[in-house]
Write an enzyme that holds these catalytic residues in place. Structure first.
Site, PDB file in Angstrom:
ATOM      1  N   GLN A  92      -0.645   8.082  -9.335  1.00 18.88           N
ATOM      2  CA  GLN A  92      -1.453   6.863  -9.227  1.00 18.88           C
ATOM      3  C   GLN A  92      -0.889   5.750 -10.117  1.00 18.88           C
ATOM      4  OE1 GLN A  92      -3.789   5.774  -7.261  1.00 18.88           O
ATOM      5  NE2 GLN A  92      -3.696   7.638  -6.050  1.00 18.88           N
ATOM      6  N   SER A  93       0.423   5.741 -10.306  1.00 17.84           N
ATOM      7  CA  SER A  93       1.054   4.771 -11.199  1.00 17.84           C
ATOM      8  C   SER A  93       0.798   3.317 -10.769  1.00 17.84           C
ATOM      9  CB  SER A  93       2.565   5.029 -11.212  1.00 17.84           C
ATOM     10  OG  SER A  93       3.228   3.954 -11.834  1.00 17.84           O
ATOM     11  N   ASN A  94       0.223   2.552 -11.680  1.00 18.40           N
ATOM     12  CA  ASN A  94       0.072   1.114 -11.440  1.00 18.40           C
ATOM     13  C   ASN A  94       1.422   0.421 -11.532  1.00 18.40           C
ATOM     14  OD1 ASN A  94      -2.884   1.212 -11.410  1.00 18.40           O
ATOM     15  ND2 ASN A  94      -2.662   1.686 -13.597  1.00 18.40           N
ATOM     16  N   CYS A  96       4.307   1.648 -10.630  1.00 24.99           N
ATOM     17  CA  CYS A  96       5.041   1.835  -9.371  1.00 24.99           C
ATOM     18  C   CYS A  96       4.528   0.880  -8.303  1.00 24.99           C
ATOM     19  CB  CYS A  96       4.925   3.288  -8.902  1.00 24.99           C
ATOM     20  SG  CYS A  96       5.915   4.420  -9.907  1.00 24.99           S
TER      21      CYS A  96
END
Ligand SMILES: *Cc1c(COP(=O)(O)O)cnc(C)c1O
Length: 349
Positions: A92-94, A96
């Site tokens: 859930q990387s912001n 990325c």
């Protein structure tokens, strides 16, 4: 407790915001993000006056702190003639998601190396990554850095020009985004005659706090900058912050001016680990939403605000203090944590 006067500090001889020469950047932020008072939350907590710096409201990329770093990193990629961005993060990387937005906007291909296995459904940031046309590579049980390095080699062998952005964009170059952000905030603090004596920020890959701390040293801000560690033990995080800040200072040719950086980290709120939502995060998210209509995120700002609320409850601040919370974004991930966030809610019990 000593009172610190940021507003008066901001008028001191050290105030040289416009003198720094930054490397090139691609403009994505537009106008300064607002600093807003949080009157209801402050009243409910019976603590200091709280303010928020709305980096969640950065127009590009659905907001978030990585956009400030990527302005510099993507400019570097473009200057080097690269045609692909490769980066890594949690599922859930912001970071990325924000990288994928820059890639789409600038006509670059985007590879995202994500931890673990592909989940059954694409929620939150994963959905957005997919809509942006990013290629997702799940690292399984291998280190993400290794998978990313392999990808880079494969693209290079095929004649492509990939540009690697390290975890969280937390390099000296990326941290310059938060040196600029500090200048921006200090200008607002001065113009709005606020007297912010403490800033609180969620700290994980350390680039954000590194930029703020360096900015504070360069611009003469003498208040506290309290980093709430999201996932790293104190000593490790402090070392990362200091390393990145020094790299950033070197890029600005200001290593001499830095002296001893003030690095303050609280690593007592790691909870169940990275991206494990507990009652601390859930309650903070609900309190902020119900009192101020602002959405925090489950991984970073929910935890950091949970820590701040806990510290206020323990009497760590007095009522006359003014605390600025950096809202670094992340709400696009909320839906992926719905189950943990709905737990125990009176409306859904
Ligand atoms: C990445 C992130 C942070 C932490 O910033 P670092 O520079 O990695 O320390 C805080 N908040 C949000 C929402 C983030 O995505």
């Amino acid at each position: 407790m000593t009172r610190l006067h940021a507003a008066s500090t901001a008028r001191s001889a050290d105030w040289r915001l416009s003198e720094l020469i930054y490397p090139v950047r691609v403009e994505a932020i537009g106008s300064p993000t607002p600093i807003q008072a949080l009157p209801t939350l402050s009243r409910v907590l019976c603590g200091p006056q709280l303010y928020v710096k709305r980096d969640d409201a950065i127009g590009a990329g659905m907001g978030g702190n990585k956009t400030r770093k990527l302005e510099f990193l993507v400019a570097d990629a473009l200057a080097q003639g690269c045609n692909r961005l490769v980066t890594l993060g949690g599922p859930q990387s912001n970071h990325c998601r924000q990288t994928a937005i820059f890639a789409a906007k600038h006509g670059l291909c985007c590879d995202l190396v994500l931890a673990g296995e592909a989940p059954g459904s694409s929620l939150g940031n994963l959905l957005i990554d997919d809509l942006l046309g990013a290629r997702l590579h799940f690292a399984g049980n291998r280190p993400r850095e290794e998978v990313a390095a392999e990808l880079i080699r494969a693209w290079q062998a095929g004649g492509e020009r990939p540009y690697l952005i390290p975890l969280g964009g937390s390099t000296g170059l990326g941290a310059l985004g938060y040196v600029r952000a500090m200048a921006e905030a200090l200008e607002q603090i001065r113009d709005q005659q606020l007297d912010i004596d403490t800033m609180v920020v969620a700290s994980s890959s350390a680039g954000t706090q590194a930029g703020l701390v360096l900015g504070a040293a360069l611009f003469g801000y003498s208040g506290r900058i309290l980093g709430i560690s999201i996932d790293a033990p104190e000593r490790k995080l402090r070392r990362w912050i200091s390393d990145i800040a020094l790299q950033a200072a070197a890029l600005l040719r200001r290593t001499g001016a830095v002296g001893a950086l003030e690095i303050e980290v609280d690593a007592r709120y790691l909870g169940g680990g990275y991206a494990v939502v507990g009652s601390l995060e859930r309650d903070a998210i609900r309190t902020m939403a119900e009192t101020e209509g602002l959405l925090l995120d489950p991984v970073y700002t929910g935890r950091a605000m949970g820590a701040l609320i806990d510290l206020i409850g323990k009497g760590a601040f007095d009522k006359h203090q003014n605390v600025l919370f950096w809202h670094t974004g992340g709400a696009p991930a909320l839906s992926a944590f719905a189950e943990r966030l709905m737990d125990g809610s009176p409306c859904h019990g």
